[in-house]
Design a protein around this motif. Structure first.
Motif, PDB file in Angstrom:
ATOM      1  N   LEU A 237      -3.851  -1.586   8.373  1.00  0.00           N
ATOM      2  CA  LEU A 237      -2.510  -1.340   7.858  1.00  0.00           C
ATOM      3  C   LEU A 237      -1.596  -0.816   8.949  1.00  0.00           C
ATOM      4  O   LEU A 237      -0.475  -1.298   9.131  1.00  0.00           O
ATOM      5  CB  LEU A 237      -2.577  -0.353   6.686  1.00  0.00           C
TER       6      LEU A 237
ATOM      7  N   GLN B 161      -6.908   0.988  -4.411  1.00  0.00           N
ATOM      8  CA  GLN B 161      -5.884   0.103  -4.964  1.00  0.00           C
ATOM      9  C   GLN B 161      -5.340  -0.883  -3.937  1.00  0.00           C
ATOM     10  O   GLN B 161      -4.456  -1.663  -4.242  1.00  0.00           O
ATOM     11  CB  GLN B 161      -4.736   0.929  -5.537  1.00  0.00           C
ATOM     12  N   TRP B 162      -5.863  -0.850  -2.720  1.00  0.00           N
ATOM     13  CA  TRP B 162      -5.408  -1.756  -1.671  1.00  0.00           C
ATOM     14  C   TRP B 162      -6.076  -3.112  -1.828  1.00  0.00           C
ATOM     15  O   TRP B 162      -7.155  -3.218  -2.427  1.00  0.00           O
ATOM     16  CB  TRP B 162      -5.748  -1.196  -0.300  1.00  0.00           C
TER      17      TRP B 162
ATOM     18  N   SER C  96      -6.819   4.168  -1.433  1.00  0.00           N
ATOM     19  CA  SER C  96      -7.363   2.957  -0.795  1.00  0.00           C
ATOM     20  C   SER C  96      -8.089   2.057  -1.788  1.00  0.00           C
ATOM     21  O   SER C  96      -8.213   0.851  -1.553  1.00  0.00           O
ATOM     22  CB  SER C  96      -8.280   3.322   0.366  1.00  0.00           C
TER      23      SER C  96
ATOM     24  N   LYS D 263      -7.160   1.392   6.714  1.00  0.00           N
ATOM     25  CA  LYS D 263      -5.996   2.098   7.243  1.00  0.00           C
ATOM     26  C   LYS D 263      -5.677   1.638   8.664  1.00  0.00           C
ATOM     27  O   LYS D 263      -4.512   1.483   9.026  1.00  0.00           O
ATOM     28  CB  LYS D 263      -6.210   3.614   7.202  1.00  0.00           C
TER      29      LYS D 263
ATOM     30  N   GLU E 101       0.822  -1.215   0.000  1.00  0.00           N
ATOM     31  CA  GLU E 101       0.000   0.000   0.000  1.00  0.00           C
ATOM     32  C   GLU E 101       0.859   1.270   0.000  1.00  0.00           C
ATOM     33  O   GLU E 101       0.358   2.365  -0.245  1.00  0.00           O
ATOM     34  CB  GLU E 101      -0.927   0.013   1.224  1.00  0.00           C
ATOM     35  N   THR E 102       2.145   1.127   0.283  1.00  0.00           N
ATOM     36  CA  THR E 102       3.058   2.264   0.409  1.00  0.00           C
ATOM     37  C   THR E 102       3.719   2.579  -0.930  1.00  0.00           C
ATOM     38  O   THR E 102       4.192   1.684  -1.618  1.00  0.00           O
ATOM     39  CB  THR E 102       4.143   1.952   1.454  1.00  0.00           C
ATOM     40  N   THR E 103       3.771   3.867  -1.268  1.00  0.00           N
ATOM     41  CA  THR E 103       4.443   4.265  -2.511  1.00  0.00           C
ATOM     42  C   THR E 103       5.845   4.812  -2.244  1.00  0.00           C
ATOM     43  O   THR E 103       6.757   4.563  -3.011  1.00  0.00           O
ATOM     44  CB  THR E 103       3.639   5.335  -3.269  1.00  0.00           C
TER      45      THR E 103
ATOM     46  N   MET F 299      -8.644  -4.481   3.278  1.00  0.00           N
ATOM     47  CA  MET F 299      -7.623  -3.721   4.002  1.00  0.00           C
ATOM     48  C   MET F 299      -8.164  -2.332   4.319  1.00  0.00           C
ATOM     49  O   MET F 299      -8.773  -1.676   3.475  1.00  0.00           O
ATOM     50  CB  MET F 299      -6.346  -3.600   3.171  1.00  0.00           C
TER      51      MET F 299
ATOM     52  N   LEU G 213       0.817   6.787   0.803  1.00  0.00           N
ATOM     53  CA  LEU G 213       0.053   5.579   0.511  1.00  0.00           C
ATOM     54  C   LEU G 213      -0.666   5.691  -0.828  1.00  0.00           C
ATOM     55  O   LEU G 213      -1.056   6.780  -1.249  1.00  0.00           O
ATOM     56  CB  LEU G 213      -0.989   5.336   1.619  1.00  0.00           C
ATOM     57  N   LYS G 214      -0.847   4.548  -1.470  1.00  0.00           N
ATOM     58  CA  LYS G 214      -1.672   4.484  -2.672  1.00  0.00           C
ATOM     59  C   LYS G 214      -3.109   4.818  -2.283  1.00  0.00           C
ATOM     60  O   LYS G 214      -3.494   4.679  -1.120  1.00  0.00           O
ATOM     61  CB  LYS G 214      -1.649   3.071  -3.257  1.00  0.00           C
TER      62      LYS G 214
END
Length: 91
Positions: free
Chosen positions: A84, A74-75, A72, A81, A40-42, A79, A69-70
């Motif tokens: 996460l 795209q999670w 949500s 927050k 989820e992290t960019t 999932m 973060l991308k």
């Protein structure tokens, strides 16, 4: 005031007061790798020590992280927050 949700995470690590720059930088590197291990992290940006504007009287014992973060949408399914953050805390 309502919670501000901008779709990212701002994390702070507080180490022992006598932490050296080398120790703090090593911990910051490890923490960045952990944050980045989540899909989820960019990107992750870290800052060791006090801010450049001198508004906080902190030393090398203070590390701050901006975890981008991308969106949500795209999670992985299910999932959130909160989940996460809990998984990041555990890791």
């Amino acid at each position: 005031m309502p919670n501000l949700e901008e779709g990212n995470i701002w994390a702070r690590a507080t180490l022992p007061l006598d932490s050296s720059f080398e120790n703090s930088a090593s911990i910051a590197n490890r923490a960045r790798r952990i944050f980045l291990s989540f899909p989820e992290t960019t990107q992750v940006v870290s800052h060791v020590g006090r801010p450049d504007d001198g508004t906080d009287a902190t030393g090398f014992f203070n590390i701050e992280f901006y975890v981008d973060l991308k969106p949500s949408s795209q999670w992985p399914w299910g999932m959130t927050k909160d989940k996460l953050v809990s998984q990041m805390d555990a890791k």
